[in-house]
Enzyme design. Structure first.
Site, short mmCIF file in Angstrom:
data_model
loop_
_atom_site.label_atom_id
_atom_site.label_comp_id
_atom_site.label_asym_id
_atom_site.label_seq_id
_atom_site.Cartn_x
_atom_site.Cartn_y
_atom_site.Cartn_z
N VAL A 64 0.80 -1.22 0.00
CA VAL A 64 0.00 0.00 0.00
C VAL A 64 0.83 1.27 0.00
O VAL A 64 0.31 2.36 -0.28
CB VAL A 64 -0.99 0.03 1.19
CG1 VAL A 64 -2.04 -1.04 1.04
CG2 VAL A 64 -0.26 -0.08 2.52
N TYR A 157 2.46 5.35 15.93
CA TYR A 157 1.14 4.78 15.62
C TYR A 157 0.04 5.80 15.84
O TYR A 157 -0.81 6.02 14.98
CB TYR A 157 0.91 3.54 16.47
CG TYR A 157 -0.40 2.83 16.19
CD1 TYR A 157 -0.53 2.00 15.08
CD2 TYR A 157 -1.50 3.00 17.02
CE1 TYR A 157 -1.74 1.36 14.80
CE2 TYR A 157 -2.71 2.38 16.75
CZ TYR A 157 -2.82 1.56 15.65
OH TYR A 157 -4.02 0.92 15.38
N THR A 192 -6.91 -8.93 17.80
CA THR A 192 -6.46 -9.34 16.47
C THR A 192 -5.05 -9.93 16.52
O THR A 192 -4.32 -9.78 17.49
CB THR A 192 -6.44 -8.14 15.52
OG1 THR A 192 -5.50 -7.17 16.01
CG2 THR A 192 -7.82 -7.49 15.43
#
Length: 252
Positions: A64, A157, A192
């Site tokens: 990406v 982040y 996750t």
């Protein structure tokens, strides 16, 4: 069912985790989905699962952060499906969460921003001409509650996810005259695979749940329902806003 019938969607970071669940659930709602990621075997597995269950899915290996590869993805989608109605910018990395700030490198910081933030810009840039031609579209940029509030150890982040939030607002204003909607989605703690790679994960998980009024982590499906809503015509009067799905964490 059929909330996204005849829609065509690109979902990045779709080889596993939330991206894979988003792709499966968008397909169940009638969308033709194009899954992208750098992990080909997992991509192939998820794509095959969707098709085996009666959906319509394709995949393409895709970094990406690479604009040329974005152009290649868009060309492939147009070749196969003829249009792009939905873009879900989902791909992201956590970056270095274990080192003190003064020991982290500029290169690492920039890598996180490039994958988590710049890629969203490149993705939008790549699909917008086609959405303008079609007189509409929906872009869903996956951020985080880390884009709403800060957290120790995750400066790159949180900077990237905060950037996603305001990038989405700016794009929403610019693209509104073309009926292209841009919204950001902000999940709270979800169990996750990406999160499980965090240092001291069990401590982080316990702390995250303790700070969540609903007293549990979210499920990937619960985040995907938010994506479906923002991607569908049900949210046709929503643009430039944040959908926070966090069990009340940021309300505290």
């Amino acid at each position: 069912m059929n909330r996204l019938l005849d829609k065509v969607a690109i979902i990045t970071g779709a080889a596993s985790g939330m991206g894979a669940v988003e792709a499966k659930m968008l397909a169940k709602e009638g969308a033709t989905v194009f899954l992208t990621d750098i992990h080909e075997e997992n991509l192939k597995t998820v794509t095959n699962e969707i098709n085996a269950s009666g959906g319509h899915a394709y995949y393409k290996v895709h970094d990406v952060s690479n604009e040329e590869q974005w152009n290649s993805v868009v060309e492939e989608v147009i070749r196969v499906a003829g249009k792009i109605d939905i873009l879900v910018n989902n791909a992201a990395i956590l970056g270095d969460l274990s080192s003190p700030m003064e020991e982290r490198t500029v290169e690492e910081f920039n890598k996180v921003l490039h994958i988590n933030l710049t890629s969203h810009f490149i993705g939008m840039k790549s699909v917008v001409p086609l959405m303008k031609k079609a007189k509409g579209g929906s872009i869903v940029n996956i951020s985080s509650i880390g884009g709403i509030v800060g957290s120790a150890g995750g400066t790159a982040y949180t900077a990237s996810k905060g950037g996603v939030r305001l990038l989405s607002k700016g794009a929403a204003i610019e693209l509104a005259p073309f009926n292209i909607r841009v919204n950001s989605l902000h999940p709270g703690f979800v169990d996750t695979e990406m999160n499980k790679n965090m240092p001291n994960y069990e401590d982080f998980k316990r702390m995250a749940i303790d700070g969540t009024p609903l007293n549990r982590g979210g499920k990937e499906e619960e985040i995907a329902y938010g994506v479906i809503f923002l991607a569908s015509d049900e949210s046709s009067f929503m643009t430039g806003t944040e959908l926070i799905i966090d069990g009340g964490n940021t309300a505290v």
